[in-house]
Write a protein that holds these residues in place. Sequence first.
Motif: not given
Length: 376
Positions: A15-18, A75-81
């Motif tokens: 993330h750009k703000r990280a 259920n994570s915002t980083r969830a993937v296929n």
Amino acid sequence: MNGYQWFGHNRNNIHKRAKCGSGGVGVLVRNDFADQFLIEIVESSKDGIMWIRFTEKNCVQNCFYVCVVYLPPENSTRAVNAQEFFDNIIGDIYTIPNENMFYLCGDWNSRCGDMLDYIPGVDSLPERNVVDFKCNTYGSIFCDFLSDISCCILNGRNTIQNDFTYVSTRGSSVVDYCIVPYEKLQNFEKFSVSRASTLVDTVNGIGKYDLKGIVPDHSMLSWEMSLDFLVTEITRENTKQSVKTRYDTQNIPQDFLLNSEAICDLNKLILDLENSNKSQVDLDQMYCEFVKVVKSEMSSKLSCKTYNTDGFNNKRRRCKKPWWNEELTVLWNCVCSAEKIWIKATCNKSTLRHNYVQKRKHFDKACQRSQTPILV
């Protein structure tokens, strides 16, 4: 950490703000391993997956692979296929040379309960000691993935102490696994799960940090692994034996074994044989001496040429497995052809590799169907 080397793979998308990195996967390797092995990252193109190869310095044929994995929760915002995630790992496994040891470990966030990680009636595996009987969406996909790659869960097998791998105030579960091939399960022993709180109580007070205030949620998994490596001396011996000599027996000269030295050696052998006890040991020894005389004469009288067999058997491979059929033969030839095209190609490597992986998956599915007994 002192005494260890770090091999890591950070997430590509930050993330750009990280203010710092956004996580990833990594492996700590003890320094004495680096004295014996050449350690290198061989695949880290996908987030959450990193493959490391350990190659013995004294014998490059001896190597094994370690894959460290992190699959974000569903259920994570980083969830993937998840299906695509597992397909990527399958593709990596298919590129490992045959007979090389490998295992996968990490946080899979897959709760598979007591679901089977093998095909009953086809694979013979010891029962798994299950402590977490709940399942989630990733669990069934995870078990199908294990059946596809002929691997199983080490947790609960060959174990000393099995336990939950995630323990917090929100509950306990098993989401961290070590995955090993079916045929190599006996090489992994003394599997144990140690809770983080127990480890902290053991080492608290060492160093400048109060570890009781930062106890991790995940437990530590440990096991012992035995490697089926070739011994260097045996490898050298096999290398010498791979060079063979072929003599031209179509043009044997008239004076073969008729010179005075050869006649003298043969007469001595005849005399020794007549005076021996005629036991099997004596006969074997006389035969070896006779072979030496003939070989010496062949080397001096006959033309010859040497060729390198490279340790390969040039006879046509024949599959004696009762479930093998013509369809599998055709599919296997397609897999071999696709692999050769991919390895020799200089462009479009990713496309050709994908084609090889798909054909290999198709072949594995057909093998499983053929091995599964038909219940009447």
